[in-house]
Design a protein around this motif. Structure first.
Motif, PDB file in Angstrom:
ATOM      1  N   GLN A  15       2.474   1.797  -3.307  1.00  0.00           N
ATOM      2  CA  GLN A  15       1.704   2.213  -4.166  1.00  0.00           C
ATOM      3  C   GLN A  15       1.344   3.859  -4.035  1.00  0.00           C
ATOM      4  OE1 GLN A  15      -0.722   1.000  -6.571  1.00  0.00           O
ATOM      5  NE2 GLN A  15       0.438  -0.792  -6.544  1.00  0.00           N
ATOM      6  N   ASP A  16       1.765   4.363  -3.135  1.00  0.00           N
ATOM      7  CA  ASP A  16       1.743   5.954  -2.435  1.00  0.00           C
ATOM      8  C   ASP A  16       3.287   6.307  -2.975  1.00  0.00           C
ATOM      9  OD1 ASP A  16      -0.779   5.574  -1.888  1.00  0.00           O
ATOM     10  OD2 ASP A  16      -0.498   5.441   0.356  1.00  0.00           O
TER      11      ASP A  16
ATOM     12  N   ALA B  29       0.613  -1.323  -0.093  1.00  0.00           N
ATOM     13  CA  ALA B  29      -0.050  -0.067   0.097  1.00  0.00           C
ATOM     14  C   ALA B  29       1.097   1.301   0.146  1.00  0.00           C
ATOM     15  CB  ALA B  29      -0.958  -0.056   1.125  1.00  0.00           C
ATOM     16  N   ALA B  30       1.951   1.106   0.950  1.00  0.00           N
ATOM     17  CA  ALA B  30       2.899   2.382   0.870  1.00  0.00           C
ATOM     18  C   ALA B  30       3.556   2.634  -0.343  1.00  0.00           C
ATOM     19  CB  ALA B  30       3.529   2.277   2.222  1.00  0.00           C
TER      20      ALA B  30
END
Length: 347
Positions: free
Chosen positions: A33-34, A30-31
DNA sequence: AAGGCGGGGGA
DNA sequence: TCCCCAGCCTT
């Protein structure tokens, strides 16, 4: 643009996307992706701790270090004794000394920013071929061939290399090179090591759920568990020694800092004899009423140790070796394990 | 090229 | 008990 990606690498990365393990130094999907990138300081620190050491053993030490020293410049400014104490119990103490050396080089010569190439990383203290490859791939996304014990085992099995280690190491490296892609370099490096750590394990590999099972030569031959072959090691001799644990009435304990070079280098320890195979003895470091507390057994890389422990309380007088450390500045956890075992015998 | 260098967990 | 581990450095 013609990026290289073998089918094996693609299959492994697909597997990694699903099965990647959580680790304190990893950036989750997730991170990622950011746009969050791994902190080179974290990657370097974790890789040094992971040298010859399992992930489970490293986790708590890693969190302790980054909490206490959040950036490489903080570590560079730390006291030597504090870093050695924080490393106590993790083993291979030359790593801690080189860790501090490396942090100071990065802080002073690189302005606190890690160099981002394999060649430059390789020149830093405590960074060898494996760690330079791992950091350049994981922290900086560069193509690099990571070759550790896991990758050696995976390659030996996938290609069924029957020649024993360490002679076959260069063969294994060439095979690993041939599978290494030039994109998702960090993910691939971690994926192939995860594969070795979780599926392609030393004793009983889980070939039935391996992403490379269909083409693995050793699985097809049925001898995966027997690979890689290794040349036999010499048996460990037994060494004997004596350690003196002296406690003053005010609780201070007599310790000495061991020389940087050699066994348990740079760590605190109890005064005592040399450790050798022939029985011997040694005069106590200070005049006192010494009592025998029994024996500590401990195994090092290349020998077994049986250490006779002698203890004295309410010690007066000036020691001939070492110095008394006040009780409030002494924590048994700061000692290497064999010294902590000796302390435990005296409690 | 070979040997020194920790410690813990699994089989 | 033995073996293994996200190895590096010195000689």
């Amino acid at each position: 643009m013609c990026e290289k990606m073998t089918q094996q690498a693609a299959d492994l990365l697909d597997w990694y996307d699903i099965h990647a393990r959580e680790m304190p130094w990893r950036v989750g999907p997730a991170a990622r992706q950011d746009g969050v990138r791994p902190d080179p300081y974290h990657i370097w620190l974790s890789e040094v701790m992971l040298q010859q050491t399992t992930v489970a053993a490293v986790k708590d030490y890693f969190v302790k270090f980054v909490t206490r020293w959040p950036a490489v410049s903080d570590l560079a400014n730390a006291e030597d004794g504090d870093v050695m104490a924080a490393w106590a119990g993790l083993g291979y103490y030359a790593r801690a000394r080189n860790l501090l050396k490396c942090a100071r080089v990065v802080a002073q010569e690189y302005g606190g920013v890690f160099p981002d190439t394999y060649e430059a990383l390789l020149k830093l203290p405590g960074i060898g071929p494996y760690t330079a490859a791992a950091v350049s791939a994981i922290a900086f996304g560069r193509r690099a061939v990571v070759l550790d014990g896991n990758v050696e085992r995976v390659m030996a099995r996938y290609y069924r290399v029957l020649d024993p280690l360490p002679a076959s190491k260069e063969t294994l490296r060439a095979l690993a090179d041939g599978l290494t892609p030039d994109r998702r370099c960090g993910d691939y490096a971690q994926a192939v090591m995860d594969l070795g750590a979780t599926i392609c394990t030393p004793r009983s590999p889980a070939c039935g759920i391996c992403p490379w099972m269909t083409d693995c030569a050793a699985r097809l031959a049925g001898d995966a568990a027997s690979l890689p072959r290794k040349t036999p090691k010499a048996a460990k001799p037994i060494r004997l020694g004596v350690a003196y644990v002296a406690e003053r009435a005010d609780g201070a304990v007599l310790l000495e800092r061991r020389p940087d070079k050699g066994l348990l280098g740079g760590m605190l320890g109890w005064p005592g004899s040399v450790w050798q195979e022939m029985p011997h003895d040694m005069d106590p470091p200070v005049d006192a009423d010494w009592q025998d507390r029994g024996e500590v057994r401990h195994t090092f890389t290349h020998f077994h140790l049986r250490l006779q422990v002698r203890f004295a309380q309410d010690v007066r007088g000036t020691p001939e070796v070492g110095s008394f450390l006040p009780r409030e500045r002494f924590s048994p956890a700061d000692l290497p394990t064999v010294m902590r075992k000796a302390w435990d015998l005296c409690r």
